[in-house]
Design a protein around this motif. Structure first.
Motif, PDB file in Angstrom:
ATOM      1  N   LEU A 194      -1.830  -8.512   6.728  1.00  0.00           N
ATOM      2  CA  LEU A 194      -3.238  -8.462   7.109  1.00  0.00           C
ATOM      3  C   LEU A 194      -3.836  -7.084   6.845  1.00  0.00           C
ATOM      4  O   LEU A 194      -4.948  -6.964   6.319  1.00  0.00           O
TER       5      LEU A 194
ATOM      6  N   THR B 173      -3.231  -5.364  15.667  1.00  0.00           N
ATOM      7  CA  THR B 173      -2.274  -6.380  15.237  1.00  0.00           C
ATOM      8  C   THR B 173      -0.987  -6.332  16.044  1.00  0.00           C
ATOM      9  O   THR B 173      -0.330  -7.365  16.235  1.00  0.00           O
TER      10      THR B 173
ATOM     11  N   VAL C  30       3.372 -10.499   9.354  1.00  0.00           N
ATOM     12  CA  VAL C  30       1.989 -10.964   9.412  1.00  0.00           C
ATOM     13  C   VAL C  30       1.033  -9.784   9.484  1.00  0.00           C
ATOM     14  O   VAL C  30       0.041  -9.707   8.751  1.00  0.00           O
TER      15      VAL C  30
ATOM     16  N   ASP D  39      -7.769 -14.654  13.059  1.00  0.00           N
ATOM     17  CA  ASP D  39      -6.732 -15.250  13.891  1.00  0.00           C
ATOM     18  C   ASP D  39      -6.448 -14.413  15.127  1.00  0.00           C
ATOM     19  O   ASP D  39      -5.736 -14.865  16.027  1.00  0.00           O
ATOM     20  N   TYR D  40      -6.964 -13.168  15.175  1.00  0.00           N
ATOM     21  CA  TYR D  40      -6.761 -12.354  16.366  1.00  0.00           C
ATOM     22  C   TYR D  40      -7.334 -13.053  17.598  1.00  0.00           C
ATOM     23  O   TYR D  40      -6.871 -12.847  18.719  1.00  0.00           O
TER      24      TYR D  40
ATOM     25  N   LYS E 276      -4.152  -6.369   3.030  1.00  0.00           N
ATOM     26  CA  LYS E 276      -5.300  -7.089   2.464  1.00  0.00           C
ATOM     27  C   LYS E 276      -6.606  -6.419   2.878  1.00  0.00           C
ATOM     28  O   LYS E 276      -7.531  -6.268   2.074  1.00  0.00           O
ATOM     29  N   ASN E 277      -6.670  -6.026   4.145  1.00  0.00           N
ATOM     30  CA  ASN E 277      -7.879  -5.388   4.654  1.00  0.00           C
ATOM     31  C   ASN E 277      -8.127  -4.050   3.970  1.00  0.00           C
ATOM     32  O   ASN E 277      -9.263  -3.598   3.862  1.00  0.00           O
TER      33      ASN E 277
ATOM     34  N   ARG F  54      -2.543 -16.498   7.208  1.00  0.00           N
ATOM     35  CA  ARG F  54      -3.252 -16.033   8.390  1.00  0.00           C
ATOM     36  C   ARG F  54      -4.399 -15.110   7.991  1.00  0.00           C
ATOM     37  O   ARG F  54      -4.347 -14.408   6.980  1.00  0.00           O
ATOM     38  N   LYS F  55      -5.438 -15.104   8.800  1.00  0.00           N
ATOM     39  CA  LYS F  55      -6.633 -14.312   8.532  1.00  0.00           C
ATOM     40  C   LYS F  55      -6.898 -13.376   9.704  1.00  0.00           C
ATOM     41  O   LYS F  55      -6.365 -13.545  10.786  1.00  0.00           O
ATOM     42  N   ALA F  56      -7.765 -12.391   9.445  1.00  0.00           N
ATOM     43  CA  ALA F  56      -8.089 -11.433  10.501  1.00  0.00           C
ATOM     44  C   ALA F  56      -8.712 -12.106  11.708  1.00  0.00           C
ATOM     45  O   ALA F  56      -8.565 -11.663  12.836  1.00  0.00           O
TER      46      ALA F  56
ATOM     47  N   ASN G  22       0.853 -15.203   4.799  1.00  0.00           N
ATOM     48  CA  ASN G  22      -0.253 -14.996   3.881  1.00  0.00           C
ATOM     49  C   ASN G  22      -1.447 -15.881   4.203  1.00  0.00           C
ATOM     50  O   ASN G  22      -2.583 -15.577   3.828  1.00  0.00           O
TER      51      ASN G  22
END
Length: 448
Positions: free
Chosen positions: A387, A370, A383, A155-156, A390-391, A151-153, A149
């Motif tokens: 993501l 992802t 993960v 982080d790619y 949420k998106n 981690r964010k976009a 939770n």
């Protein structure tokens, strides 16, 4: 007496583990979780888990030396990087195309079957099961969800950073840094070919010798595979939450059907018409690797077995196998991408969220990205699903993921097998396009 082939031994171990695991679980339930047998069953699963962990550790132990020596020896044997750019373009192109096909198969089926819908309405029974699973989640499962939770976009971008780890020794000890090892090994191999041959003859021979030894060690470890596979599967079957699985049966069926179509229809068609090889012959060649992938649920841990099968049984050259397979185990996740798409759409249906065509297109793109960008981290699918949810502005994503995580192991084994088979198909198709004589029944013809 004729020795039973390795893949049949592994298959028998799987069947035995499923049978005993089911019997032990039913007897435990009948005893209301108390009594001498229950204590015996718990001890048996603990011992089995310990042996399974040893087998997994043995497989993971040889990944780094096998990858490094294989890539460096392969480039060194070529005397340069001639054709490597073409090889890379073909490999990445294949991986992107098959992942997209997998996602589209999953998206089509989840829209047709609608596993999260009952009588035209969101399935309230499953929604309640989501709530219960979230409440009953173990501390370890809650920790995984919390970690994912965070981690964010953005982080790619870590995916590109992993290509050039600042400490290659530290990268070698981290499964998530395998991409950095691949890049380093390629650079090392190319650099070795630029040094005068006389000075590098001994180093090249050493790398080739290490690679030959690692192949032999892989054979030793795989001789224990039936025991390791049984030890891995028995606790999984014993601990499986069948009650929640019954509620999610339609969802399970959708995922497995989609994976089956990709595994038995899409990829074989690509082998037949693009690779110009026999899909049946390739399935036979990869039997041991597929069963190992299914039981370990780890593409990385299966990598030594995959490389052995693809070179010895399919006849793919070391040059092609050492580039396509380690890369595939890191970035190519057909089964994972498909699963992410189905899981997100399923959660949206249960939550009563109407996903328009545009929103589904976003899910397709996110699943594709992802499956590559977070594949190297623990609980990669978890993960990715968080993501994407949420998106897509789907509420209470953590609750849904807790329910999916509690029954994820069985689906994880299936999608890992698809991931590994997709990697092997890439190796065969690329090798065939490079003029190699693959799957001809003469595996030594292109082994170098």
């Amino acid at each position: 007496m004729k020795k039973i082939a390795g893949h049949w031994q592994i298959l028998m171990a799987l069947v035995l583990a499923v049978g005993l695991g089911t019997i032990f679980r039913n007897l435990t339930i009948a005893a209301d979780g108390e009594g001498e047998f229950v204590e015996f069953a718990k001890q048996a699963t603990e011992v089995s888990s310990f042996i399974g962990d040893l087998f997994m550790s043995a497989l993971k132990m040889i990944i780094v030396p096998l990858i490094v020596s294989s890539i460096i020896a392969g480039i060194g044997a070529l005397g340069g990087v001639k054709g490597f750019g073409r090889l890379g373009a073909k490999t990445f192109g294949f991986y992107a195309l098959t992942s997209l096909f997998a996602i589209l198969v999953g998206l089509t089926l989840v829209n047709l079957i609608e596993p999260g819908i009952k009588d035209g309405q969101p399935n309230q029974t499953i929604a309640q099961a989501f709530e219960k699973a979230s409440t009953d989640a173990s501390d370890a499962e809650k920790a995984k969800i919390e970690q994912a939770n965070q981690r964010k976009a953005t982080d790619y971008a870590d995916f590109f950073k992993k290509m050039f780890p600042p400490n290659i020794i530290a990268a070698a000890s981290d499964n998530g840094q395998m991409l950095g090892l691949i890049v380093f090994s390629i650079l090392f191999g190319v650099g070795m070919t630029r040094v005068p041959p006389g000075e590098m003859r001994h180093l090249q021979g050493t790398m080739q010798g290490i690679n030959d030894v690692m192949v032999l060690v892989t054979q030793w470890i795989m001789s224990t595979a039936p025991i390791g596979v049984f030890a891995l599967m028995f606790p999984v079957i014993y601990d499986a939450g069948w009650e929640l699985i019954r509620e999610l049966l339609k969802y399970f069926g959708t995922v497995l059907l989609a994976l089956g179509i990709h595994l038995f229809v899409v990829l074989p068609l690509i082998l037949k018409f693009v690779g110009k090889v026999s899909p049946i012959a390739h399935f036979k060649a990869m039997g041991t690797a597929l069963l190992t992938a299914f039981s370990t649920a780890s593409s990385s841990a299966t990598l030594p077995v995959t490389m052995r099968c693809i070179q010895e049984n399919a006849g793919v050259s070391r040059r092609t196998a050492s580039f396509t397979l380690p890369l595939g185990a890191t970035v190519n996740m057909d089964g994972t991408a498909l699963y992410e798409c189905v899981a997100v759409m399923f959660v949206a249906q249960v939550m009563g969220i109407d996903m328009s065509f545009g929103a589904q297109f976003v899910v397709v793109g996110a699943a594709l990205l992802t499956s590559i960008g977070v594949a190297g981290v623990p609980s990669a699918s978890l993960v990715a699903i968080l993501l994407i949810l949420k998106n897509s502005n789907i509420p209470n994503a953590e609750i849904a993921v807790a329910a999916l995580l509690s029954v994820d192991r069985l689906l994880d084994m299936s999608r890992t097998a698809v991931n590994v088979f997709g990697d092997s198909c890439a190796a065969v198709v690329v090798a065939s396009s490079e003029g190699e004589d693959v799957l001809t029944g003469n595996p030594t013809s292109s082994a170098e």
